[in-house]
Design an enzyme around this catalytic site. Sequence first.
Site, PDB file in Angstrom:
ATOM      1  N   ARG A  86      65.850  -8.901 -16.860  1.00 11.37           N
ATOM      2  CA  ARG A  86      65.305  -8.394 -18.118  1.00 11.37           C
ATOM      3  C   ARG A  86      63.798  -8.643 -18.184  1.00 11.37           C
ATOM      4  NH1 ARG A  86      70.257 -10.772 -20.227  1.00 11.37           N
ATOM      5  NH2 ARG A  86      71.672  -9.094 -20.767  1.00 11.37           N
ATOM      6  N   ASP A  97      76.336 -11.085 -26.601  1.00 14.38           N
ATOM      7  CA  ASP A  97      76.859 -12.142 -25.731  1.00 14.38           C
ATOM      8  C   ASP A  97      77.961 -12.910 -26.467  1.00 14.38           C
ATOM      9  OD1 ASP A  97      74.361 -11.918 -23.742  1.00 14.38           O
ATOM     10  OD2 ASP A  97      73.659 -11.925 -25.800  1.00 14.38           O
ATOM     11  N   ARG A 126      81.032 -10.925 -26.366  1.00 11.85           N
ATOM     12  CA  ARG A 126      81.664 -11.056 -25.035  1.00 11.85           C
ATOM     13  C   ARG A 126      82.387 -12.390 -24.927  1.00 11.85           C
ATOM     14  NH1 ARG A 126      76.241  -8.653 -22.343  1.00 11.85           N
ATOM     15  NH2 ARG A 126      76.876  -6.481 -22.246  1.00 11.85           N
ATOM     16  N   HIS A 128      68.311 -13.981 -25.071  1.00  9.75           N
ATOM     17  CA  HIS A 128      69.226 -12.933 -24.604  1.00  9.75           C
ATOM     18  C   HIS A 128      68.825 -12.676 -23.152  1.00  9.75           C
ATOM     19  CE1 HIS A 128      71.702  -9.423 -24.277  1.00  9.75           C
ATOM     20  NE2 HIS A 128      70.676  -8.633 -24.068  1.00  9.75           N
TER      21      HIS A 128
HETATM   22  P1  NAD Z   1      67.610   4.914 -21.880  1.00  3.63           P
HETATM   23  O1  NAD Z   1      66.650   5.158 -20.792  1.00  3.63           O
HETATM   24  O2  NAD Z   1      68.950   5.562 -21.837  1.00  3.63           O
HETATM   25  O3  NAD Z   1      66.927   5.292 -23.270  1.00  3.63           O
HETATM   26  C1  NAD Z   1      65.631   4.950 -23.599  1.00  3.63           C
HETATM   27  C2  NAD Z   1      65.099   6.042 -24.496  1.00  3.63           C
HETATM   28  O4  NAD Z   1      63.814   5.632 -24.980  1.00  3.63           O
HETATM   29  C3  NAD Z   1      64.903   7.381 -23.770  1.00  3.63           C
HETATM   30  O5  NAD Z   1      65.572   8.409 -24.477  1.00  3.63           O
HETATM   31  C4  NAD Z   1      63.383   7.562 -23.773  1.00  3.63           C
HETATM   32  O6  NAD Z   1      62.985   8.922 -23.854  1.00  3.63           O
HETATM   33  C5  NAD Z   1      63.004   6.787 -25.021  1.00  3.63           C
HETATM   34  N1  NAD Z   1      61.589   6.388 -25.054  1.00  3.63           N
HETATM   35  C6  NAD Z   1      60.865   5.827 -24.059  1.00  3.63           C
HETATM   36  N2  NAD Z   1      59.601   5.619 -24.479  1.00  3.63           N
HETATM   37  C7  NAD Z   1      59.548   6.036 -25.772  1.00  3.63           C
HETATM   38  C8  NAD Z   1      58.528   6.079 -26.740  1.00  3.63           C
HETATM   39  N3  NAD Z   1      57.287   5.652 -26.480  1.00  3.63           N
HETATM   40  N4  NAD Z   1      58.824   6.588 -27.961  1.00  3.63           N
HETATM   41  C9  NAD Z   1      60.067   7.032 -28.244  1.00  3.63           C
HETATM   42  N5  NAD Z   1      61.073   7.013 -27.358  1.00  3.63           N
HETATM   43  C10 NAD Z   1      60.810   6.532 -26.137  1.00  3.63           C
HETATM   44  O7  NAD Z   1      67.782   3.318 -21.993  1.00  3.63           O
HETATM   45  P2  NAD Z   1      68.984   2.526 -22.694  1.00  3.63           P
HETATM   46  O8  NAD Z   1      70.062   2.278 -21.716  1.00  3.63           O
HETATM   47  O9  NAD Z   1      69.300   3.220 -23.986  1.00  3.63           O
HETATM   48  O10 NAD Z   1      68.288   1.123 -22.990  1.00  3.63           O
HETATM   49  C11 NAD Z   1      67.284   1.002 -23.985  1.00  3.63           C
HETATM   50  C12 NAD Z   1      66.817  -0.442 -24.102  1.00  3.63           C
HETATM   51  O11 NAD Z   1      67.875  -1.260 -24.617  1.00  3.63           O
HETATM   52  C13 NAD Z   1      66.418  -1.078 -22.765  1.00  3.63           C
HETATM   53  O12 NAD Z   1      65.291  -1.902 -22.966  1.00  3.63           O
HETATM   54  C14 NAD Z   1      67.629  -1.920 -22.393  1.00  3.63           C
HETATM   55  O13 NAD Z   1      67.337  -2.959 -21.507  1.00  3.63           O
HETATM   56  C15 NAD Z   1      68.020  -2.425 -23.765  1.00  3.63           C
HETATM   57  N6  NAD Z   1      69.386  -2.969 -23.932  1.00  3.63           N
HETATM   58  C16 NAD Z   1      69.530  -3.996 -24.800  1.00  3.63           C
HETATM   59  C17 NAD Z   1      70.771  -4.563 -25.001  1.00  3.63           C
HETATM   60  C18 NAD Z   1      70.884  -5.732 -25.961  1.00  3.63           C
HETATM   61  O14 NAD Z   1      71.895  -6.458 -25.967  1.00  3.63           O
HETATM   62  N7  NAD Z   1      69.904  -5.924 -26.817  1.00  3.63           N
HETATM   63  C19 NAD Z   1      71.910  -4.066 -24.334  1.00  3.63           C
HETATM   64  C20 NAD Z   1      71.731  -2.970 -23.470  1.00  3.63           C
HETATM   65  C21 NAD Z   1      70.457  -2.439 -23.253  1.00  3.63           C
END
Ligand code: NAD
Length: 303
Positions: A88, A148, A151, A175
């Site tokens: 991460r 988490d 889970r 996280h």
């Molecule tokens: P993804 O690539 O499917 O989606 C990201 C989206 O953000 C895309 O649609 C992209 O076009 C958009 N984007 C990028 N830059 C942008 C901007 N400047 N303005 C507006 N939109 C923008 O990714 P994902 O799988 O949906 O993951 C998103 C985030 O969530 C990642 O950082 C991932 O690591 C995180 N995540 C967090 C958890 C958690 O427990 N908090 C769990 C899973 C994933």
Amino acid sequence: MSKVVLIGCGNVGMSYAYALINQKTRVSELVLVDLNKEKATGEAMDLMHAVSFAPSKMKIYSGDYSDCNNADIVCICAGVPQTENQTRTDLIKKNYTVFKSIISEINKTNFKGIYLIASNPLDVMTYLTQKLSGFPYERVIGSGTILDTARLRYLISEKIKISPKSIHGFVIGEHGDSEFIPWNNTLIGLDKASKHLTKNDMSEITYNVKNSAYDVINKKGNTSYGIGICLVKITNAILDDSNKIFTVSSYNKEFDIYIGQPTVLCKKGAKKVLKLNLNKDDDLKFENSCHIIQENINSLNLK
Ligand code: NAD
């Protein structure tokens, strides 16, 4: 009747949106914003077609940053996703740039609601949101270790065949890889966890909680459903002024960071962080987690 603006309509953002229309919620207006406007529009249309069978009415459309003006919650799921063999923390610099561009746009609006952050590295992005927005600490919340924790409860429940709803345990800390389970504070009904689980069981569950995300990502490329429903839980806890406790990422004054800790949520955001009564080992683990988050923040040379 409340309005949510979702920034980032990828796997996580759309799992949140889909979970939101499937639950009873105060959200009556959901605005989708993404760099890719066509995708946001298509996703909004697809969701609207589903609303006739949803439990609550909801207006859903694609919009832009001006929609944040009168929003109650802005949920940010935008960024670069975590990929195979990437930690991460590898994401930090890329997502900082993404957040600078997003929050500078929201700063031009009259948004006075609550920021809810899901992008990784989660605790750092939550901290950066507060810095970039200048918002009061309690009005910026990250999803923290709520996923988490979900889970953890699932894995204990599978092991001992007791409903996850009767398992009162939390994962706390970053996280990320330094998160941990304070087993001494974990209750199954009214029993200490050690009454139902051996030391081996606890080690196995600890390992699986920490590695579930990597495992899912290796198999399907991302994780989304779990975090989607967790974001809905947080959204509803805020909008319902519920005073529910979740291990969201909230401000820790002692270490000047955001970190996953048990926090009471109400309509003003993070109302109160509960004092942790940890044993010495767990205290050290919490401190270690705080230092890792601080190091990640320091790596950006913000000052
Ligand atoms: P993804 O690539 O499917 O989606 C990201 C989206 O953000 C895309 O649609 C992209 O076009 C958009 N984007 C990028 N830059 C942008 C901007 N400047 N303005 C507006 N939109 C923008 O990714 P994902 O799988 O949906 O993951 C998103 C985030 O969530 C990642 O950082 C991932 O690591 C995180 N995540 C967090 C958890 C958690 O427990 N908090 C769990 C899973 C994933």
